[in-house]
Design a protein around this motif. Sequence first.
Motif, PDB file in Angstrom:
ATOM      1  N   TYR A 112       0.828  -1.211   0.000  1.00 27.73           N
ATOM      2  CA  TYR A 112       0.000   0.000   0.000  1.00 27.73           C
ATOM      3  C   TYR A 112       0.865   1.265   0.000  1.00 27.73           C
ATOM      4  CZ  TYR A 112      -3.948  -3.075   1.109  1.00 27.73           C
ATOM      5  OH  TYR A 112      -4.916  -4.058   1.076  1.00 27.73           O
ATOM      6  N   VAL A 113       1.943   1.265   0.768  1.00 33.51           N
ATOM      7  CA  VAL A 113       2.855   2.410   0.782  1.00 33.51           C
ATOM      8  C   VAL A 113       3.481   2.607  -0.598  1.00 33.51           C
ATOM      9  CG1 VAL A 113       5.113   3.201   1.607  1.00 33.51           C
ATOM     10  CG2 VAL A 113       3.402   2.466   3.233  1.00 33.51           C
ATOM     11  N   PHE A 117       3.158   5.894  -2.763  1.00 35.48           N
ATOM     12  CA  PHE A 117       4.423   6.561  -3.093  1.00 35.48           C
ATOM     13  C   PHE A 117       4.550   6.819  -4.589  1.00 35.48           C
ATOM     14  CE2 PHE A 117       8.807   5.901  -4.575  1.00 35.48           C
ATOM     15  CZ  PHE A 117       9.450   6.960  -3.952  1.00 35.48           C
ATOM     16  N   GLN A 118       4.260   5.801  -5.409  1.00 29.47           N
ATOM     17  CA  GLN A 118       4.449   5.953  -6.853  1.00 29.47           C
ATOM     18  C   GLN A 118       3.460   6.946  -7.460  1.00 29.47           C
ATOM     19  OE1 GLN A 118       7.035   4.671  -8.773  1.00 29.47           O
ATOM     20  NE2 GLN A 118       6.180   6.255 -10.105  1.00 29.47           N
ATOM     21  N   ILE A 119       2.235   6.943  -6.959  1.00 32.90           N
ATOM     22  CA  ILE A 119       1.248   7.904  -7.456  1.00 32.90           C
ATOM     23  C   ILE A 119       1.711   9.330  -7.152  1.00 32.90           C
ATOM     24  CG2 ILE A 119      -1.118   8.769  -7.210  1.00 32.90           C
ATOM     25  CD1 ILE A 119      -1.924   5.812  -6.628  1.00 32.90           C
ATOM     26  N   ILE A 120       2.209   9.561  -5.930  1.00 28.31           N
ATOM     27  CA  ILE A 120       2.732  10.877  -5.571  1.00 28.31           C
ATOM     28  C   ILE A 120       3.931  11.227  -6.447  1.00 28.31           C
ATOM     29  CG2 ILE A 120       3.874  12.228  -3.757  1.00 28.31           C
ATOM     30  CD1 ILE A 120       0.869  11.952  -3.358  1.00 28.31           C
ATOM     31  N   ASP A 121       4.796  10.256  -6.686  1.00 31.01           N
ATOM     32  CA  ASP A 121       5.961  10.470  -7.545  1.00 31.01           C
ATOM     33  C   ASP A 121       5.523  10.939  -8.933  1.00 31.01           C
ATOM     34  OD1 ASP A 121       8.769  10.197  -6.919  1.00 31.01           O
ATOM     35  OD2 ASP A 121       8.901   8.843  -8.636  1.00 31.01           O
ATOM     36  N   ASP A 122       4.481  10.317  -9.460  1.00 24.50           N
ATOM     37  CA  ASP A 122       3.975  10.680 -10.793  1.00 24.50           C
ATOM     38  C   ASP A 122       3.309  12.054 -10.784  1.00 24.50           C
ATOM     39  OD1 ASP A 122       4.924   8.301 -11.784  1.00 24.50           O
ATOM     40  OD2 ASP A 122       3.015   7.242 -11.595  1.00 24.50           O
ATOM     41  N   ILE A 126      -6.090   6.921  -0.432  1.00 22.11           N
ATOM     42  CA  ILE A 126      -6.789   5.661  -0.130  1.00 22.11           C
ATOM     43  C   ILE A 126      -5.763   4.575   0.204  1.00 22.11           C
ATOM     44  CG2 ILE A 126      -8.137   3.774  -1.156  1.00 22.11           C
ATOM     45  CD1 ILE A 126      -9.711   5.957  -2.692  1.00 22.11           C
ATOM     46  N   TYR A 127      -4.714   4.483  -0.613  1.00 22.35           N
ATOM     47  CA  TYR A 127      -3.661   3.497  -0.350  1.00 22.35           C
ATOM     48  C   TYR A 127      -2.924   3.820   0.950  1.00 22.35           C
ATOM     49  CZ  TYR A 127      -4.146   1.252  -4.910  1.00 22.35           C
ATOM     50  OH  TYR A 127      -4.623   0.545  -5.992  1.00 22.35           O
ATOM     51  N   SER A 180       4.065  10.017   1.461  1.00 17.06           N
ATOM     52  CA  SER A 180       2.831  10.272   0.728  1.00 17.06           C
ATOM     53  C   SER A 180       2.389  11.731   0.767  1.00 17.06           C
ATOM     54  CB  SER A 180       1.699   9.393   1.278  1.00 17.06           C
ATOM     55  OG  SER A 180       2.020   8.036   1.126  1.00 17.06           O
ATOM     56  N   LYS A 181       3.074  12.543   1.573  1.00 12.31           N
ATOM     57  CA  LYS A 181       2.720  13.963   1.679  1.00 12.31           C
ATOM     58  C   LYS A 181       3.831  14.878   1.200  1.00 12.31           C
ATOM     59  CE  LYS A 181      -1.206  12.936   3.709  1.00 12.31           C
ATOM     60  NZ  LYS A 181      -2.497  13.095   3.023  1.00 12.31           N
ATOM     61  N   ARG A 182       4.918  14.294   0.676  1.00  7.79           N
ATOM     62  CA  ARG A 182       6.063  15.112   0.314  1.00  7.79           C
ATOM     63  C   ARG A 182       5.724  16.071  -0.839  1.00  7.79           C
ATOM     64  NH1 ARG A 182       6.384  10.478  -2.559  1.00  7.79           N
ATOM     65  NH2 ARG A 182       7.610  10.456  -4.485  1.00  7.79           N
TER      66      ARG A 182
END
Length: 324
Positions: free
Chosen positions: A205-206, A210-215, A291-292, A320-322
């Motif tokens: 889940y992390v 993480f990847q969604i935020i990266d994108d 959600i993740y 996830s908040k960076r």
Amino acid sequence: MDKMKLKLLYSDLKSDLDIIEKELAIAVNSSSHLLNEASLHLLLAGGKRIRPVFVLLAAKFGNYSIDSIKKVAVSVELIHMASLVHDDVIDDAETRRGRETVKAQWNNRVAMYTGDFLFANAIEYITDLQNTYAHEVLSQTMVELCIGEIIQIEDKHYLEQTVRDYLRRIKRKTAILISASCELGAIASEADEKTVEHLKRFGYYVGMSFQIIDDILDLTSTDEQLGKPAGSDLAQGNITLPVLYVKNDPVIEPLLREILEGTISDKNRQLLLAKIRESDGINRAKQISNIYLQKALNEVKQLPANSAKKSLQNIALFMSKRKF
């Protein structure tokens, strides 16, 4: 991501991470001068070492011993490094973390064999762990990573892909290795089966969050923050979640086709990024990431109480908040 702020969240692991860093330097050493140079070039580029951190934190839920855990931590980081080298060849990337990539400094052939060398060393390092299931987890993770790379190649420039396609792709490319890092750390320390499962799911889940935020950050950060042109994922043909949500917008669609065809001017690149930032695509993608994140935090709640539990929670929140 601000590496200094992140490191404060696991500062108590510093001495063990220093051991892993030294072990990585040994792991990339070979009898080939060229291979040594290429591998060290990648190692010295640095990185967050977040996968080894997850190995160490997960191991805190069992019988923690750095002498045995370090081999697992080195293995997962070598796999991550190898995937980066191969990624840069696939994407024809010239820079990473503000430095030349291995393929840019040498060539594609050197880069591919460097990646293969690192993959092979990862397998060799895990053999010190006398647990056949751990070997199975690592090898299956490598298989899934390779499938993820191929799927990314297949999906390049393909605007008709779905959100489900995207989520399946990032599961293989990112989430599965973070999940394996948590799982392997727990297995190596002989944590109980229930704890292993919670940590495995937490890592998955992390990794997705993480990847969604990266994108998202590839579209919302500046060129300077990223160390490469903003929107470079799109320029390389990779369609990410925020873009999937706005791809049919009448203003955005023609600009999307320009960047995917490689004909876009820098002025239009900036215009495209501005339009995406103004759209609801960014917020919708953030909602999926959240959600993740919440699912990851729910897994943490079910872990036994110790200092590592709080660290896992704080790192998940930070990642996830960076802002970059």
